[in-house]
Design an enzyme around this catalytic site. Sequence first.
Site, short mmCIF file in Angstrom:
data_model
loop_
_atom_site.label_atom_id
_atom_site.label_comp_id
_atom_site.label_asym_id
_atom_site.label_seq_id
_atom_site.Cartn_x
_atom_site.Cartn_y
_atom_site.Cartn_z
N SER A 120 -0.08 -8.98 1.45
CA SER A 120 -1.60 -8.98 1.36
C SER A 120 -2.15 -8.65 2.97
O SER A 120 -1.65 -9.02 3.87
CB SER A 120 -2.28 -10.06 0.87
OG SER A 120 -3.35 -10.09 1.06
N HIS B 177 0.89 -1.24 0.07
CA HIS B 177 0.07 -0.03 -0.09
C HIS B 177 0.79 1.45 -0.01
O HIS B 177 0.40 2.28 -0.97
CB HIS B 177 -0.99 0.40 1.32
CG HIS B 177 -1.97 -0.97 1.25
ND1 HIS B 177 -1.69 -1.96 2.29
CD2 HIS B 177 -2.99 -1.26 0.53
CE1 HIS B 177 -2.91 -2.95 2.32
NE2 HIS B 177 -3.54 -2.47 1.13
#
Length: 282
Positions: free
Chosen positions: A189, A37
Amino acid sequence: MVLFKKATDLHSYLEVQREKGSSVGFAPTMGALHEGHISLIQASRAKCDITVSSIFVNPTQFNDPKDFQKYPITLEKDIPMLEKAGCDVLFLPSVKEMYPEGITKLPHYDLGYLENILEGKYRPGHFQGVCAVVHRLLDMVRPNELFLGQKDYQQCMVIKKLIHLMHADERIHIHICPTLREPDGLAMSSRNLRLNPEERKKATAIYTSLVFVKNNITPGPTTGLKNKATALLQEKGFNVDYVEIADAGDLSIIEKWDGVQKYVVLAAAYLNEVRLIDNMVI
Ligand code: AMP
Protein backbone atom coordinates in the site's frame (compact mmCIF):
# COMPACT_ATOMS: atom_id res chain seq x y z
CA MET A 1 5.45 5.95 -22.63
CA VAL A 2 3.55 9.09 -23.58
CA LEU A 3 2.55 11.45 -20.80
CA PHE A 4 -0.51 13.71 -20.97
CA LYS A 5 -1.65 16.40 -18.58
CA LYS A 6 -4.67 17.59 -20.56
CA ALA A 7 -7.75 15.44 -21.10
CA THR A 8 -8.27 16.78 -24.63
CA ASP A 9 -4.74 15.70 -25.68
CA LEU A 10 -5.22 12.29 -24.10
CA HIS A 11 -8.57 11.93 -25.80
CA SER A 12 -7.22 12.80 -29.28
CA TYR A 13 -4.30 10.39 -28.87
CA LEU A 14 -6.54 7.53 -27.77
CA GLU A 15 -9.08 8.21 -30.54
CA VAL A 16 -6.35 7.59 -33.11
CA GLN A 17 -5.44 4.32 -31.38
CA ARG A 18 -9.08 3.23 -31.25
CA GLU A 19 -9.55 4.03 -34.96
CA LYS A 20 -6.64 1.67 -35.63
CA GLY A 21 -8.64 -1.01 -33.79
CA SER A 22 -6.60 -1.01 -30.57
CA SER A 23 -8.27 -2.06 -27.32
CA VAL A 24 -7.62 0.18 -24.31
CA GLY A 25 -6.91 -1.05 -20.78
CA PHE A 26 -6.89 1.36 -17.85
CA ALA A 27 -5.45 1.19 -14.32
CA PRO A 28 -6.16 4.37 -12.31
CA THR A 29 -3.91 5.12 -9.32
CA MET A 30 -3.05 7.80 -6.80
CA GLY A 31 0.69 7.24 -7.30
CA ALA A 32 3.38 6.27 -4.76
CA LEU A 33 3.47 3.17 -6.87
CA HIS A 34 4.46 -0.31 -5.72
CA GLU A 35 4.41 -3.78 -7.23
CA GLY A 36 0.66 -4.07 -6.55
CA HIS A 37 0.01 -1.20 -8.97
CA ILE A 38 2.46 -2.66 -11.46
CA SER A 39 0.57 -5.98 -11.39
CA LEU A 40 -2.47 -4.08 -12.73
CA ILE A 41 -0.35 -2.69 -15.59
CA GLN A 42 0.85 -6.21 -16.36
CA ALA A 43 -2.69 -7.58 -16.34
CA SER A 44 -3.75 -4.83 -18.73
CA ARG A 45 -0.79 -5.42 -21.05
CA ALA A 46 -1.67 -9.11 -21.21
CA LYS A 47 -5.22 -8.32 -22.30
CA CYS A 48 -5.14 -5.01 -24.20
CA ASP A 49 -3.26 -3.33 -27.04
CA ILE A 50 -2.82 -0.03 -25.22
CA THR A 51 -2.37 0.34 -21.47
CA VAL A 52 -3.21 3.64 -19.81
CA SER A 53 -2.52 4.50 -16.20
CA SER A 54 -3.28 7.68 -14.31
CA ILE A 55 -1.77 9.27 -11.25
CA PHE A 56 -4.06 11.68 -9.47
CA VAL A 57 -4.35 12.17 -5.72
CA ASN A 58 -8.06 12.83 -5.66
CA PRO A 59 -8.96 15.46 -3.05
CA THR A 60 -12.69 14.60 -3.08
CA GLN A 61 -12.22 11.10 -1.67
CA PHE A 62 -10.33 12.11 1.48
CA ASN A 63 -12.73 12.59 4.36
CA ASP A 64 -9.74 13.51 6.55
CA PRO A 65 -7.84 16.57 5.18
CA LYS A 66 -4.69 15.54 7.11
CA ASP A 67 -4.68 12.21 5.28
CA PHE A 68 -4.83 14.09 1.96
CA GLN A 69 -2.00 16.45 2.91
CA LYS A 70 0.20 13.56 4.01
CA TYR A 71 -0.53 11.29 1.06
CA PRO A 72 2.89 10.29 -0.32
CA ILE A 73 3.92 11.71 -3.70
CA THR A 74 6.84 9.97 -5.41
CA LEU A 75 6.42 10.92 -9.08
CA GLU A 76 10.16 10.78 -9.82
CA LYS A 77 10.06 7.06 -8.94
CA ASP A 78 6.59 6.35 -10.33
CA ILE A 79 7.25 7.45 -13.91
CA PRO A 80 10.29 5.16 -14.47
CA MET A 81 8.40 2.29 -12.80
CA LEU A 82 5.50 2.65 -15.23
CA GLU A 83 7.85 2.98 -18.16
CA LYS A 84 9.76 -0.16 -17.13
CA ALA A 85 6.46 -2.05 -16.75
CA GLY A 86 5.60 -1.21 -20.36
CA CYS A 87 2.73 1.21 -19.65
CA ASP A 88 1.94 3.04 -22.91
CA VAL A 89 0.21 6.17 -21.65
CA LEU A 90 0.32 8.06 -18.34
CA PHE A 91 -2.36 10.63 -17.58
CA LEU A 92 -1.22 13.12 -14.98
CA PRO A 93 -3.95 15.71 -14.60
CA SER A 94 -4.11 18.68 -12.23
CA VAL A 95 -7.02 19.20 -9.83
CA LYS A 96 -8.25 21.97 -12.16
CA GLU A 97 -8.17 19.60 -15.12
CA MET A 98 -10.20 16.99 -13.26
CA TYR A 99 -12.58 19.40 -11.58
CA PRO A 100 -12.83 22.54 -13.75
CA GLU A 101 -16.00 23.55 -11.89
CA GLY A 102 -14.35 23.13 -8.48
CA ILE A 103 -14.84 20.40 -5.92
CA THR A 104 -17.76 21.73 -3.95
CA LYS A 105 -20.66 20.81 -6.25
CA LEU A 106 -20.25 17.19 -7.23
CA PRO A 107 -22.90 14.85 -8.64
CA HIS A 108 -24.54 12.41 -6.24
CA TYR A 109 -24.33 8.68 -6.99
CA ASP A 110 -26.95 6.32 -5.65
CA LEU A 111 -24.75 3.57 -4.26
CA GLY A 112 -27.42 2.05 -2.00
CA TYR A 113 -26.25 0.27 1.14
CA LEU A 114 -22.66 0.04 -0.18
CA GLU A 115 -22.24 3.69 0.73
CA ASN A 116 -22.94 3.25 4.44
CA ILE A 117 -21.25 0.00 5.43
CA LEU A 118 -17.60 -0.77 6.25
CA GLU A 119 -15.42 1.94 4.63
CA GLY A 120 -18.51 4.03 3.91
CA LYS A 121 -19.45 4.09 7.58
CA TYR A 122 -15.99 5.17 8.75
CA ARG A 123 -15.17 7.45 5.81
CA PRO A 124 -18.34 9.44 5.11
CA GLY A 125 -18.39 10.82 1.57
CA HIS A 126 -15.39 8.74 0.53
CA PHE A 127 -17.17 6.67 -2.11
CA GLN A 128 -18.96 9.71 -3.56
CA GLY A 129 -15.48 11.17 -4.13
CA VAL A 130 -14.24 7.90 -5.63
CA CYS A 131 -17.21 7.84 -8.02
CA ALA A 132 -16.74 11.50 -8.97
CA VAL A 133 -13.13 10.95 -10.01
CA VAL A 134 -13.54 7.52 -11.58
CA HIS A 135 -16.55 8.69 -13.58
CA ARG A 136 -14.51 11.58 -14.99
CA LEU A 137 -11.50 9.39 -15.67
CA LEU A 138 -13.63 6.78 -17.45
CA ASP A 139 -15.18 9.51 -19.63
CA MET A 140 -11.72 10.78 -20.50
CA VAL A 141 -9.99 7.44 -21.13
CA ARG A 142 -12.99 5.45 -22.41
CA PRO A 143 -11.33 2.11 -21.69
CA ASN A 144 -12.58 -1.28 -22.82
CA GLU A 145 -11.06 -2.97 -19.77
CA LEU A 146 -10.64 -1.54 -16.28
CA PHE A 147 -8.09 -3.04 -13.88
CA LEU A 148 -8.69 -2.72 -10.14
CA GLY A 149 -7.08 -4.27 -7.06
CA GLN A 150 -8.91 -6.63 -4.73
CA LYS A 151 -7.04 -4.81 -1.94
CA ASP A 152 -9.86 -2.24 -2.13
CA TYR A 153 -12.68 -4.78 -2.18
CA GLN A 154 -15.56 -2.45 -1.44
CA GLN A 155 -14.20 0.11 -3.91
CA CYS A 156 -14.33 -2.58 -6.63
CA MET A 157 -18.02 -3.11 -5.83
CA VAL A 158 -18.71 0.62 -5.79
CA ILE A 159 -17.03 1.06 -9.18
CA LYS A 160 -19.04 -1.87 -10.56
CA LYS A 161 -22.16 -0.05 -9.38
CA LEU A 162 -20.92 3.24 -10.89
CA ILE A 163 -20.41 1.57 -14.27
CA HIS A 164 -23.93 0.23 -14.01
CA LEU A 165 -25.26 3.72 -13.20
CA MET A 166 -23.33 4.98 -16.25
CA HIS A 167 -25.10 2.31 -18.37
CA ALA A 168 -21.63 1.15 -19.37
CA ASP A 169 -21.73 -2.51 -18.24
CA GLU A 170 -21.42 -3.71 -21.85
CA ARG A 171 -18.72 -1.21 -22.75
CA ILE A 172 -16.32 -1.40 -19.78
CA HIS A 173 -15.26 -4.77 -18.34
CA ILE A 174 -13.86 -4.85 -14.82
CA HIS A 175 -10.93 -7.09 -13.87
CA ILE A 176 -10.26 -7.51 -10.16
CA CYS A 177 -6.59 -8.38 -9.65
CA PRO A 178 -5.21 -10.22 -6.58
CA THR A 179 -3.66 -8.30 -3.68
CA LEU A 180 0.14 -8.27 -3.77
CA ARG A 181 1.76 -8.65 -0.38
CA GLU A 182 5.13 -8.14 1.26
CA PRO A 183 6.91 -11.37 2.32
CA ASP A 184 5.47 -11.06 5.87
CA GLY A 185 1.91 -10.81 4.53
CA LEU A 186 1.37 -7.04 4.79
CA ALA A 187 -0.66 -5.90 1.77
CA MET A 188 1.37 -3.51 -0.37
CA SER A 189 0.00 0.00 0.00
CA SER A 190 1.19 3.53 -0.70
CA ARG A 191 0.34 4.32 2.92
CA ASN A 192 2.97 1.81 4.14
CA LEU A 193 5.55 4.49 3.26
CA ARG A 194 4.22 6.48 6.22
CA LEU A 195 4.98 3.72 8.75
CA ASN A 196 8.13 4.05 10.86
CA PRO A 197 10.26 0.87 11.28
CA GLU A 198 8.54 -0.09 14.52
CA GLU A 199 5.05 0.45 13.07
CA ARG A 200 6.05 -1.43 9.91
CA LYS A 201 6.89 -4.50 12.03
CA LYS A 202 3.55 -4.35 13.83
CA ALA A 203 1.58 -3.72 10.64
CA THR A 204 1.65 -7.36 9.59
CA ALA A 205 -0.88 -8.05 12.39
CA ILE A 206 -3.64 -6.81 10.10
CA TYR A 207 -2.91 -9.74 7.77
CA THR A 208 -2.52 -12.12 10.73
CA SER A 209 -5.97 -11.12 11.99
CA LEU A 210 -7.52 -12.07 8.62
CA VAL A 211 -5.72 -15.43 8.66
CA PHE A 212 -6.92 -15.92 12.24
CA VAL A 213 -10.54 -15.54 11.11
CA LYS A 214 -9.98 -17.86 8.16
CA ASN A 215 -8.46 -20.57 10.41
CA ASN A 216 -10.98 -20.33 13.23
CA ILE A 217 -14.34 -19.72 11.60
CA THR A 218 -17.01 -22.35 12.27
CA PRO A 219 -20.66 -22.35 11.23
CA GLY A 220 -22.77 -20.20 13.56
CA PRO A 221 -22.60 -16.64 14.96
CA THR A 222 -19.54 -14.64 13.89
CA THR A 223 -19.43 -11.97 16.62
CA GLY A 224 -17.13 -13.88 19.02
CA LEU A 225 -14.55 -14.51 16.30
CA LYS A 226 -14.64 -10.90 15.07
CA ASN A 227 -14.12 -9.71 18.66
CA LYS A 228 -11.10 -12.00 19.08
CA ALA A 229 -9.57 -10.79 15.80
CA THR A 230 -10.18 -7.19 16.93
CA ALA A 231 -8.47 -7.92 20.25
CA LEU A 232 -5.44 -9.33 18.39
CA LEU A 233 -5.06 -6.03 16.58
CA GLN A 234 -5.62 -3.96 19.71
CA GLU A 235 -2.88 -5.92 21.51
CA LYS A 236 -0.47 -4.76 18.78
CA GLY A 237 -1.50 -1.14 19.35
CA PHE A 238 -4.02 -0.77 16.52
CA ASN A 239 -7.06 1.42 16.87
CA VAL A 240 -9.60 -0.78 15.08
CA ASP A 241 -12.40 0.61 12.89
CA TYR A 242 -13.76 -2.83 12.02
CA VAL A 243 -13.12 -6.50 11.46
CA GLU A 244 -16.10 -7.78 9.50
CA ILE A 245 -17.20 -10.92 7.73
CA ALA A 246 -19.36 -10.28 4.68
CA ASP A 247 -20.82 -12.10 1.73
CA ALA A 248 -18.16 -12.15 -1.01
CA GLY A 249 -20.79 -11.44 -3.67
CA ASP A 250 -22.76 -8.51 -2.30
CA LEU A 251 -20.86 -7.52 0.87
CA SER A 252 -23.90 -8.02 3.11
CA ILE A 253 -22.65 -8.57 6.67
CA ILE A 254 -22.72 -12.21 7.80
CA GLU A 255 -23.90 -12.41 11.41
CA LYS A 256 -24.26 -16.18 11.24
CA TRP A 257 -22.15 -18.23 8.84
CA ASP A 258 -23.80 -21.32 7.34
CA GLY A 259 -20.53 -23.10 6.62
CA VAL A 260 -20.78 -22.89 2.82
CA GLN A 261 -21.39 -19.23 1.95
CA LYS A 262 -18.38 -17.68 0.17
CA TYR A 263 -17.25 -14.82 2.37
CA VAL A 264 -14.71 -12.05 2.62
CA VAL A 265 -13.11 -10.99 5.87
CA LEU A 266 -12.25 -7.29 5.92
CA ALA A 267 -10.33 -5.18 8.40
CA ALA A 268 -9.53 -1.49 8.78
CA ALA A 269 -7.43 -0.11 11.60
CA TYR A 270 -5.14 2.75 12.52
CA LEU A 271 -1.56 2.32 13.57
CA ASN A 272 -1.05 5.73 15.15
CA GLU A 273 -1.84 8.15 12.28
CA VAL A 274 -1.83 5.63 9.45
CA ARG A 275 -5.03 3.86 8.46
CA LEU A 276 -4.55 0.45 6.87
CA ILE A 277 -7.14 -1.80 5.22
CA ASP A 278 -6.97 -5.38 4.01
CA ASN A 279 -9.25 -8.29 3.14
CA MET A 280 -9.21 -11.95 2.25
CA VAL A 281 -11.78 -13.84 0.20
CA ILE A 282 -12.49 -17.36 1.43
P1 AMP B 1 -4.39 3.54 -5.12
O1 AMP B 1 -3.20 4.16 -5.77
O2 AMP B 1 -4.15 3.13 -3.71
O3 AMP B 1 -5.65 4.34 -5.32
O4 AMP B 1 -4.63 2.17 -5.89
C1 AMP B 1 -4.76 2.12 -7.29
C2 AMP B 1 -5.18 0.73 -7.68
O5 AMP B 1 -4.19 -0.21 -7.26
C3 AMP B 1 -6.51 0.29 -7.02
O6 AMP B 1 -7.28 -0.44 -7.94
C4 AMP B 1 -6.01 -0.57 -5.88
O7 AMP B 1 -6.96 -1.52 -5.44
C5 AMP B 1 -4.81 -1.24 -6.51
N1 AMP B 1 -3.90 -1.74 -5.47
C6 AMP B 1 -3.49 -1.09 -4.37
N2 AMP B 1 -2.71 -1.89 -3.60
C7 AMP B 1 -2.65 -3.08 -4.24
C8 AMP B 1 -2.00 -4.31 -3.95
N3 AMP B 1 -1.29 -4.50 -2.84
N4 AMP B 1 -2.14 -5.33 -4.84
C9 AMP B 1 -2.89 -5.16 -5.97
N5 AMP B 1 -3.51 -4.02 -6.30
C10 AMP B 1 -3.40 -2.99 -5.44
